[in-house]
Design an enzyme around this catalytic site. Sequence first.
Site: not given
Length: 241
Positions: A135, A139
């Site tokens: 990600h 995040k």
Amino acid sequence: MNIALIGYGKMGKAIEQVALQRGHQVILRIGRQNREEFSRENLVMADVAIEFTSPESAPDNVLHCLDAGVPVICGSTGWNDRLYLAKEKCAVSNGAFLQASNFSIGVNIFFEINKQLASLMNDWPEYEVSIEETHHTAKKDAPSGTAITLAEQVIDNLERKKHWQLDAPSGEEVLPIKALREDEVPGTHRVHYRSAIDDIEIAHTAHSREGFALGAVLAAEFIRHRKGIFTMSDVLAGNAR
């Protein structure tokens, strides 16, 4: 449909764009700079609230929406240990609540494939399984909620795995998850089965936030006139188109 957006970062703005394209109105946008507007008086003007903030803020945000009698969609992950609070509040208040680790239609199809593959692998113990997710660097939780969902599905369907662990070596009962963080990556998830003879891998790669945003708006459309606790499986069965 009038929508309240709780969390107006990149995800909230992507949801707004999709909502407007589908003919809805966004009547409330709550970000860090205007928390004082997150009031009952403003919330009750909305048909549905969509919450995308952080694992620290999500529980109170969801409870506040349910207290106001507003159906709420929550895409914040990393607060599974407090999810029961929202479900209890929803039941007591006869409200509507849907939380998902991932709203993408493609990911939810991927979930179904993952469960089926894990079940098939029960008869083939020579294959060792692992999960990897990548990600964007902003995040906050690791592993991702989607990776946890994938791991729980494997554990439910593959008898030899009992629990998952982040950054763990493969073990007889341990399902290892690896979490990578790279700039500008919306989300990639891989479930890998490895043997001495060959490998089997299934993967989902998001190209943008649009898929997550569309799923969240579809969930809002689905939940608007309903009562109860729902999942994205209900949304796909009810109105995936």
